[in-house]
Design an enzyme around this catalytic site. Sequence first.
Site, PDB file in Angstrom:
ATOM      1  N   ASP A 173      32.617 -34.290  -3.686  1.00  0.00           N
ATOM      2  CA  ASP A 173      31.819 -33.101  -3.376  1.00  0.00           C
ATOM      3  C   ASP A 173      31.726 -32.935  -1.869  1.00  0.00           C
ATOM      4  O   ASP A 173      31.779 -33.899  -1.126  1.00  0.00           O
ATOM      5  CB  ASP A 173      30.384 -33.267  -3.909  1.00  0.00           C
ATOM      6  CG  ASP A 173      30.372 -33.440  -5.407  1.00  0.00           C
ATOM      7  OD1 ASP A 173      31.203 -32.798  -6.066  1.00  0.00           O
ATOM      8  OD2 ASP A 173      29.550 -34.237  -5.896  1.00  0.00           O
ATOM      9  N   GLU A 176      10.930 -22.570  -0.195  1.00  0.00           N
ATOM     10  CA  GLU A 176      10.733 -22.414   1.245  1.00  0.00           C
ATOM     11  C   GLU A 176      12.053 -22.149   1.965  1.00  0.00           C
ATOM     12  O   GLU A 176      12.079 -21.549   3.025  1.00  0.00           O
ATOM     13  CB  GLU A 176      10.069 -23.680   1.785  1.00  0.00           C
ATOM     14  CG  GLU A 176       9.238 -23.451   3.011  1.00  0.00           C
ATOM     15  CD  GLU A 176       9.664 -24.328   4.156  1.00  0.00           C
ATOM     16  OE1 GLU A 176       8.825 -24.615   4.995  1.00  0.00           O
ATOM     17  OE2 GLU A 176      10.846 -24.734   4.214  1.00  0.00           O
ATOM     18  N   GLU A 177      13.149 -22.587   1.353  1.00  0.00           N
ATOM     19  CA  GLU A 177      14.468 -22.456   1.977  1.00  0.00           C
ATOM     20  C   GLU A 177      15.095 -21.073   1.784  1.00  0.00           C
ATOM     21  O   GLU A 177      16.139 -20.795   2.353  1.00  0.00           O
ATOM     22  CB  GLU A 177      15.429 -23.486   1.364  1.00  0.00           C
ATOM     23  CG  GLU A 177      15.139 -24.915   1.751  1.00  0.00           C
ATOM     24  CD  GLU A 177      15.610 -25.238   3.166  1.00  0.00           C
ATOM     25  OE1 GLU A 177      16.722 -24.843   3.537  1.00  0.00           O
ATOM     26  OE2 GLU A 177      14.840 -25.883   3.899  1.00  0.00           O
ATOM     27  N   ASP A 183      18.465 -31.157   2.937  1.00  0.00           N
ATOM     28  CA  ASP A 183      17.500 -30.138   2.497  1.00  0.00           C
ATOM     29  C   ASP A 183      18.155 -29.097   1.593  1.00  0.00           C
ATOM     30  O   ASP A 183      17.559 -28.623   0.639  1.00  0.00           O
ATOM     31  CB  ASP A 183      16.724 -29.495   3.657  1.00  0.00           C
ATOM     32  CG  ASP A 183      17.539 -29.307   4.903  1.00  0.00           C
ATOM     33  OD1 ASP A 183      18.770 -29.506   4.836  1.00  0.00           O
ATOM     34  OD2 ASP A 183      16.958 -28.943   5.932  1.00  0.00           O
ATOM     35  N   LEU A 207      12.258 -29.991   0.789  1.00  0.00           N
ATOM     36  CA  LEU A 207      12.225 -31.172   1.650  1.00  0.00           C
ATOM     37  C   LEU A 207      11.336 -30.914   2.855  1.00  0.00           C
ATOM     38  O   LEU A 207      11.750 -30.278   3.819  1.00  0.00           O
ATOM     39  CB  LEU A 207      13.644 -31.560   2.085  1.00  0.00           C
ATOM     40  CG  LEU A 207      13.907 -33.053   2.097  1.00  0.00           C
ATOM     41  CD1 LEU A 207      13.575 -33.712   0.766  1.00  0.00           C
ATOM     42  CD2 LEU A 207      15.351 -33.333   2.429  1.00  0.00           C
ATOM     43  N   ASP A 208      10.129 -31.396   2.747  1.00  0.00           N
ATOM     44  CA  ASP A 208       9.147 -31.208   3.803  1.00  0.00           C
ATOM     45  C   ASP A 208       9.314 -32.305   4.844  1.00  0.00           C
ATOM     46  O   ASP A 208       9.533 -33.469   4.492  1.00  0.00           O
ATOM     47  CB  ASP A 208       7.748 -31.291   3.170  1.00  0.00           C
ATOM     48  CG  ASP A 208       6.650 -31.120   4.183  1.00  0.00           C
ATOM     49  OD1 ASP A 208       6.608 -30.065   4.825  1.00  0.00           O
ATOM     50  OD2 ASP A 208       5.837 -32.047   4.338  1.00  0.00           O
ATOM     51  N   ASP A 210       8.664 -26.476  -1.881  1.00  0.00           N
ATOM     52  CA  ASP A 210       9.249 -26.820  -0.585  1.00  0.00           C
ATOM     53  C   ASP A 210      10.138 -28.024  -0.869  1.00  0.00           C
ATOM     54  O   ASP A 210       9.634 -29.115  -1.118  1.00  0.00           O
ATOM     55  CB  ASP A 210       8.126 -27.180   0.409  1.00  0.00           C
ATOM     56  CG  ASP A 210       8.677 -27.555   1.771  1.00  0.00           C
ATOM     57  OD1 ASP A 210       9.914 -27.617   1.912  1.00  0.00           O
ATOM     58  OD2 ASP A 210       7.876 -27.800   2.686  1.00  0.00           O
ATOM     59  N   GLU A 256       3.072 -25.032   1.173  1.00  0.00           N
ATOM     60  CA  GLU A 256       2.465 -26.252   1.705  1.00  0.00           C
ATOM     61  C   GLU A 256       0.943 -26.246   1.547  1.00  0.00           C
ATOM     62  O   GLU A 256       0.359 -27.166   0.977  1.00  0.00           O
ATOM     63  CB  GLU A 256       2.854 -26.411   3.183  1.00  0.00           C
ATOM     64  CG  GLU A 256       4.351 -26.658   3.360  1.00  0.00           C
ATOM     65  CD  GLU A 256       4.830 -26.546   4.798  1.00  0.00           C
ATOM     66  OE1 GLU A 256       4.452 -25.582   5.493  1.00  0.00           O
ATOM     67  OE2 GLU A 256       5.587 -27.433   5.232  1.00  0.00           O
TER      68      GLU A 256
HETATM   69  P1  FDP Z   1       9.333 -29.958   9.470  1.00  0.00           P
HETATM   70  O1  FDP Z   1       9.340 -28.814  10.437  1.00  0.00           O
HETATM   71  O2  FDP Z   1       9.950 -31.214  10.002  1.00  0.00           O
HETATM   72  O3  FDP Z   1       9.873 -29.591   8.103  1.00  0.00           O
HETATM   73  O4  FDP Z   1       6.270 -27.356   7.932  1.00  0.00           O
HETATM   74  C1  FDP Z   1       7.196 -28.274   8.237  1.00  0.00           C
HETATM   75  C2  FDP Z   1       6.735 -29.483   9.004  1.00  0.00           C
HETATM   76  O5  FDP Z   1       7.781 -30.343   9.201  1.00  0.00           O
HETATM   77  C3  FDP Z   1       5.568 -30.245   8.325  1.00  0.00           C
HETATM   78  O6  FDP Z   1       5.996 -31.118   7.337  1.00  0.00           O
HETATM   79  C4  FDP Z   1       4.926 -30.961   9.474  1.00  0.00           C
HETATM   80  O7  FDP Z   1       3.585 -31.320   9.243  1.00  0.00           O
HETATM   81  C5  FDP Z   1       5.075 -29.985  10.613  1.00  0.00           C
HETATM   82  O8  FDP Z   1       6.184 -29.150  10.284  1.00  0.00           O
HETATM   83  C6  FDP Z   1       5.338 -30.658  11.924  1.00  0.00           C
HETATM   84  O9  FDP Z   1       5.320 -29.718  12.933  1.00  0.00           O
HETATM   85  P2  FDP Z   1       5.297 -30.097  14.508  1.00  0.00           P
HETATM   86  O10 FDP Z   1       6.610 -30.735  14.785  1.00  0.00           O
HETATM   87  O11 FDP Z   1       5.099 -28.804  15.193  1.00  0.00           O
HETATM   88  O12 FDP Z   1       4.150 -31.029  14.706  1.00  0.00           O
END
Ligand code: FDP
Length: 329
Positions: free
Chosen positions: A59, A88-89, A65, A112-113, A110, A274
């Site tokens: 693949d 979210e993507e 993500d 992959l947060d 979401d 979120e």
């Molecule tokens: P990421 O952009 O790495 O996906 O909403 C996304 C998020 O992470 C949250 O998981 C996290 O709490 C926040 O953004 C971190 O943002 P900062 O780098 O501005 O602190």
Amino acid sequence: MTLERFIHEEERMYPRATGAFSGLLHDLSLAAKLVWREVSKAGLVNILGATDRMNVSGDLVKKLDEFADETIYRAMDHGGHLCLMASEENEDVLHIPDNYPTGKYVLLYDPLDGSSNIDANITIGSIFSVFKRTTESGKGTLADCLQPGVRQVAAGYIIYGSSTIFVYTTGNGVHGFTYDPTVGEFLLSHENIRIPKRGKIYSVNEGNYANWGEGIKKYVGYLKESDASTGRPYSLRYIGTMVGDAHRTLLYGGIFMYPGDRKNPEGKLRLMYECNPLSFIFEHAGGRGSNGKQRILEIQPKSLHERTPLFLGSEEDVKICEEFLQGNR
Ligand code: FDP
């Protein structure tokens, strides 16, 4: 007690349940295992795909993500439980393919947060939120998604950390299940999680301090003052993955914040993917989720990707924070 068994025992409390909701949670747990499998070998992806961006099974090597996004969609699209999804993507809603049946629920997720933490092998997670559709039948519409968080029927997250934990609530307590890869099951490890009424840890990206308003600056100043009777000064912990910071806050108490600031008045975090699901979980664990003025769960969303400031945590901590933000302290 496996997650599967727990879900079925919960279902028995509702004699008129059709099994659709249990089926939906079952599909989500499968998606979580598939994403875990990929996350746990993330460091190897470049090695496995180094020559021609193809991995061992032929693949194309995908970004993690994108992989998580597609995996969750595909695990959830054919069960007949959902009429619509939103991720979210993706800019727009995701319809169920025409050749599969539709159901009465809507899933927002979401995939992959904390994705900026992937390459450093730091905790990441997936988040989900489930509503009942508001339209009668057929393909779902955007209106089915744009419901205030208080109408969620379930919410949860999967945290891929030193171990992988599936935390969810359907409104009957918040429960956590730790993945045991040797048996391939999530096992009940955190039954009926209750957040302490007040904690000793705050969590915020303080690098944004210069752009903050007076209220939040004063509140963080207050947390740093010394006062043994209220456990101050608080410790600061910030992973930069919301799921990770929220999970720690849920277990240890305290407050996680992503305030609005001069550059981004609505902060960074998304209401639907979120803030709603995490606030639903925190409220069912005895905590509080606020935008500083209003309960997160009562915000009427206007669009899929809207953002909101978030103050999430122990009831007392969030209340004190609100007092500072509203200029009452
Ligand atoms: P990421 O952009 O790495 O996906 O909403 C996304 C998020 O992470 C949250 O998981 C996290 O709490 C926040 O953004 C971190 O943002 P900062 O780098 O501005 O602190």
